[in-house]
Design a protein around this motif. Structure first.
Motif, PDB file in Angstrom:
ATOM      1  N   TYR A 161      25.495 -37.637 -17.202  1.00 41.46           N
ATOM      2  CA  TYR A 161      26.289 -38.795 -17.602  1.00 41.46           C
ATOM      3  C   TYR A 161      26.490 -39.758 -16.429  1.00 41.46           C
ATOM      4  CZ  TYR A 161      27.511 -35.408 -21.258  1.00 41.46           C
ATOM      5  OH  TYR A 161      27.463 -34.470 -22.254  1.00 41.46           O
ATOM      6  N   PRO A 162      26.496 -41.070 -16.662  1.00 41.67           N
ATOM      7  CA  PRO A 162      26.747 -42.031 -15.580  1.00 41.67           C
ATOM      8  C   PRO A 162      28.185 -41.937 -15.083  1.00 41.67           C
ATOM      9  CG  PRO A 162      26.637 -43.152 -17.699  1.00 41.67           C
ATOM     10  CD  PRO A 162      26.228 -41.730 -17.948  1.00 41.67           C
ATOM     11  N   PHE A 163      28.416 -42.458 -13.873  1.00 40.22           N
ATOM     12  CA  PHE A 163      29.709 -42.265 -13.224  1.00 40.22           C
ATOM     13  C   PHE A 163      30.870 -42.776 -14.064  1.00 40.22           C
ATOM     14  CE2 PHE A 163      33.278 -43.946 -10.870  1.00 40.22           C
ATOM     15  CZ  PHE A 163      33.702 -42.803 -10.204  1.00 40.22           C
ATOM     16  N   ARG A 164      30.800 -44.003 -14.532  1.00 36.96           N
ATOM     17  CA  ARG A 164      31.960 -44.552 -15.229  1.00 36.96           C
ATOM     18  C   ARG A 164      32.233 -43.820 -16.537  1.00 36.96           C
ATOM     19  NH1 ARG A 164      32.820 -50.946 -15.059  1.00 36.96           N
ATOM     20  NH2 ARG A 164      34.599 -50.206 -16.272  1.00 36.96           N
ATOM     21  N   MET A 165      31.215 -43.297 -17.173  1.00 36.28           N
ATOM     22  CA  MET A 165      31.451 -42.486 -18.361  1.00 36.28           C
ATOM     23  C   MET A 165      32.210 -41.222 -17.981  1.00 36.28           C
ATOM     24  SD  MET A 165      28.736 -40.983 -21.130  1.00 36.28           S
ATOM     25  CE  MET A 165      29.306 -39.996 -22.519  1.00 36.28           C
ATOM     26  N   ARG A 166      31.819 -40.615 -16.856  1.00 38.11           N
ATOM     27  CA  ARG A 166      32.505 -39.395 -16.401  1.00 38.11           C
ATOM     28  C   ARG A 166      33.950 -39.666 -16.007  1.00 38.11           C
ATOM     29  NH1 ARG A 166      29.732 -37.991 -11.577  1.00 38.11           N
ATOM     30  NH2 ARG A 166      28.176 -39.615 -11.867  1.00 38.11           N
ATOM     31  N   ALA A 214      36.111 -32.635  -5.880  1.00 44.13           N
ATOM     32  CA  ALA A 214      35.327 -32.658  -7.118  1.00 44.13           C
ATOM     33  C   ALA A 214      34.093 -33.499  -6.838  1.00 44.13           C
ATOM     34  CB  ALA A 214      36.144 -33.249  -8.259  1.00 44.13           C
ATOM     35  N   GLY A 215      32.970 -32.843  -6.549  1.00 41.02           N
ATOM     36  CA  GLY A 215      31.797 -33.606  -6.146  1.00 41.02           C
ATOM     37  C   GLY A 215      30.498 -32.866  -6.396  1.00 41.02           C
ATOM     38  N   ARG A 216      29.409 -33.530  -6.031  1.00 41.51           N
ATOM     39  CA  ARG A 216      28.072 -33.034  -6.367  1.00 41.51           C
ATOM     40  C   ARG A 216      27.643 -31.808  -5.566  1.00 41.51           C
ATOM     41  NH1 ARG A 216      24.415 -38.329  -6.292  1.00 41.51           N
ATOM     42  NH2 ARG A 216      25.999 -38.978  -4.784  1.00 41.51           N
ATOM     43  N   TYR A 217      28.430 -31.398  -4.597  1.00 42.31           N
ATOM     44  CA  TYR A 217      28.107 -30.144  -3.912  1.00 42.31           C
ATOM     45  C   TYR A 217      28.316 -28.944  -4.845  1.00 42.31           C
ATOM     46  CZ  TYR A 217      33.089 -29.082  -3.455  1.00 42.31           C
ATOM     47  OH  TYR A 217      34.400 -28.782  -3.724  1.00 42.31           O
ATOM     48  N   MET A 218      29.097 -29.135  -5.920  1.00 46.54           N
ATOM     49  CA  MET A 218      29.365 -28.061  -6.873  1.00 46.54           C
ATOM     50  C   MET A 218      28.317 -28.069  -7.989  1.00 46.54           C
ATOM     51  SD  MET A 218      33.509 -27.989  -7.403  1.00 46.54           S
ATOM     52  CE  MET A 218      33.385 -26.401  -8.277  1.00 46.54           C
ATOM     53  N   ALA A 219      27.730 -26.908  -8.251  1.00 47.94           N
ATOM     54  CA  ALA A 219      26.730 -26.798  -9.326  1.00 47.94           C
ATOM     55  C   ALA A 219      27.336 -27.169 -10.674  1.00 47.94           C
ATOM     56  CB  ALA A 219      26.169 -25.382  -9.367  1.00 47.94           C
ATOM     57  N   ALA A 220      28.581 -26.754 -10.913  1.00 53.33           N
ATOM     58  CA  ALA A 220      29.230 -27.066 -12.186  1.00 53.33           C
ATOM     59  C   ALA A 220      29.414 -28.572 -12.350  1.00 53.33           C
ATOM     60  CB  ALA A 220      30.581 -26.344 -12.273  1.00 53.33           C
ATOM     61  N   PHE A 221      29.701 -29.274 -11.258  1.00 57.96           N
ATOM     62  CA  PHE A 221      29.858 -30.731 -11.294  1.00 57.96           C
ATOM     63  C   PHE A 221      28.527 -31.400 -11.633  1.00 57.96           C
ATOM     64  CE2 PHE A 221      29.869 -34.953  -9.486  1.00 57.96           C
ATOM     65  CZ  PHE A 221      31.148 -35.432  -9.678  1.00 57.96           C
ATOM     66  N   ARG A 222      27.437 -30.901 -11.043  1.00 59.73           N
ATOM     67  CA  ARG A 222      26.123 -31.522 -11.263  1.00 59.73           C
ATOM     68  C   ARG A 222      25.666 -31.394 -12.705  1.00 59.73           C
ATOM     69  NH1 ARG A 222      25.253 -28.977  -6.293  1.00 59.73           N
ATOM     70  NH2 ARG A 222      23.929 -27.355  -7.227  1.00 59.73           N
ATOM     71  N   GLU A 223      26.196 -30.425 -13.424  1.00 57.96           N
ATOM     72  CA  GLU A 223      25.856 -30.327 -14.844  1.00 57.96           C
ATOM     73  C   GLU A 223      26.298 -31.576 -15.603  1.00 57.96           C
ATOM     74  OE1 GLU A 223      27.394 -26.754 -16.517  1.00 57.96           O
ATOM     75  OE2 GLU A 223      26.345 -25.431 -15.101  1.00 57.96           O
ATOM     76  N   TYR A 224      27.320 -32.238 -15.085  1.00 52.52           N
ATOM     77  CA  TYR A 224      27.808 -33.482 -15.693  1.00 52.52           C
ATOM     78  C   TYR A 224      27.194 -34.709 -15.022  1.00 52.52           C
ATOM     79  CZ  TYR A 224      31.308 -30.735 -18.183  1.00 52.52           C
ATOM     80  OH  TYR A 224      31.933 -29.838 -19.013  1.00 52.52           O
ATOM     81  N   SER A 225      27.135 -34.706 -13.678  1.00 51.09           N
ATOM     82  CA  SER A 225      26.639 -35.895 -12.972  1.00 51.09           C
ATOM     83  C   SER A 225      25.158 -36.138 -13.230  1.00 51.09           C
ATOM     84  CB  SER A 225      26.898 -35.776 -11.469  1.00 51.09           C
ATOM     85  OG  SER A 225      26.204 -34.677 -10.908  1.00 51.09           O
ATOM     86  N   ASP A 226      24.402 -35.082 -13.504  1.00 56.05           N
ATOM     87  CA  ASP A 226      22.980 -35.245 -13.819  1.00 56.05           C
ATOM     88  C   ASP A 226      22.760 -35.758 -15.239  1.00 56.05           C
ATOM     89  OD1 ASP A 226      22.384 -34.318 -11.305  1.00 56.05           O
ATOM     90  OD2 ASP A 226      21.819 -32.293 -11.950  1.00 56.05           O
TER      91      ASP A 226
END
Length: 398
Positions: free
Chosen positions: A75-80, A61-73
């Protein structure tokens, strides 16, 4: 906390092999998938024969996934990681996309630290930052035992219990994880990621008693935290020794291995049905020590030859790994070659396919999909391995 500073439970003595802890055995009916059979990864981690090699990927589960980046871009990490709805979604994305045999919940090895009085933040471009590093006896006295993780880290129970239902429904294994005491101590003493581990090493050389006291404290809290994950639904626990590469074999034997073993043995005593994986990044040169681990599975980075690791560790220890994560940037034929090489060197039993460290940002999603698909083809790959004189399959790439 005063008793922590004087604890002698590890005493700074280097790790020495002792009588093996019981390996994971068949678990109770509550661990079983809906179909009545435990999931593939769990069975292999226990040492059972299986129809093929299971697969999951560190940092799947990481930023290589486009679906993941929708969240990482957004929300901050600890919120996620601390908002159950988001963490559950991020944990499930790889399962839906690639169908690995395990779900590892989206979190971080530093997640339990605030529950002990050590706050951290994830700064974009820098990684974790601890504003008040732990570098003195006075700092140790201000730490708080993690006696009630359900009140300090309530989101963990919600995330894992929900993911366990999803895992059971999908017939896969739910993995929990913790950092080792050495790795968490190094982060907390440095205050950030540091390529030289300078502050921690200075403490190691000038005041080893302080480091041992901190390691002892962390060990006891991590036993509680890992148990909390198991009781919340985790079926396998992985110990990440992410900073093992900073240690010489002698330092590893004194400052890391004994504490990781204490955690492993405590978990095996209380939860004998739960396999433990021990992954040391930079474990090359330390395999002679790790062959005596109480862990069920040893995770390997890509700097060691799988066949050599198998020979060193012996047949009683299962292995995980160890494809170079950068291989996933190669063309399809290269990925096939590297994965098949790993599968055949490991053999058809007691192996969980994984990368040697986390999936790298920018990795093509199609490469991860192929990686998982090759594991699903591993039964046929092993069946096609050449036969040697003793009637066994040759565990090397033809």
């Amino acid at each position: 906390m005063q008793q922590v500073a004087t604890s002698q439970r590890c005493s700074g003595r280097p790790f020495k092999p002792s009588k093996a802890a019981p390996r994971a055995r068949a678990c109770s009916v509550t661990c079983r998938a809906a179909g009545g059979q435990d999931p593939l990864l769990l069975r292999v981690a226990r040492g059972e024969d299986a129809e093929r090699t299971p697969v999951w990927l560190m940092r799947q589960a990481g930023r290589y996934m486009a679906a993941f980046r929708e969240y990482s871009d957004k929300y901050p990490f600890r919120m996620r990681s601390e908002t159950p709805e988001i963490a559950i979604e991020l944990s499930m994305q790889p399962l839906r996309a690639f169908r690995p045999d395990g779900i590892i919940f989206f979190s971080d090895i530093l997640t339990p630290l605030p529950g002990m009085g050590i706050e951290f933040d994830m700064v974009k471009g820098k990684g974790p930052v601890i504003s008040h590093p732990v570098r003195s006896p006075e700092h140790l006295t201000r730490l708080v035992p993690l006696s009630d993780p359900s009140s300090r880290l309530p989101f963990i129970q919600t995330i894992l219990s929900t993911l366990r239902k999803e895992a059971d429904s999908a017939g896969v294994t739910l993995l929990g994880f913790i950092g080792t005491p050495w790795t968490l101590a190094a982060y907390a003493m440095e205050g950030k990621a540091d390529k030289d581990c300078k502050e921690t090493k200075k403490i190691m050389f000038h005041n080893p008693g302080l480091l041992h006291a901190f390691l002892d404290f962390l060990t006891e809290q991590l036993i509680i935290y890992a148990g909390y994950q198991i009781e919340s639904g985790a079926q396998v626990i992985q110990l990440f020794d992410s900073w093992a590469h900073h240690l010489s074999p002698a330092q590893f034997a004194e400052f890391s291995m004994p504490y990781a073993e204490r955690i492993t043995r405590a978990l095996k005593a209380k939860y004998p049905h739960v396999p433990v994986i021990f992954h040391a990044n930079g474990g090359t040169g330390k395999l002679e020590l790790m062959r005596f681990t109480a862990a069920d599975v040893v995770g390997l980075d890509w700097a060691v030859d799988m066949k050599d690791a198998r020979a060193t560790l012996g047949q009683s220890i299962k292995v995980q790994g160890n494809v170079d994560p950068m291989a996933l940037f190669g063309p399809e034929e290269h990925i096939r070659t590297e994965v098949e090489r790993c599968l055949r060197a490991a053999g058809p039993r007691g192996h969980i396919l994984n990368v040697g460290h986390g999936v790298v940002q920018g990795t093509p999603e199609s490469s991860v999909a192929l990686f998982c698909e090759l594991a699903r083809q591993s039964g046929q790959i092993h069946a096609n391995a050449p036969i040697v004189a003793n009637g066994l399959r040759e565990p090397v790439l033809a």
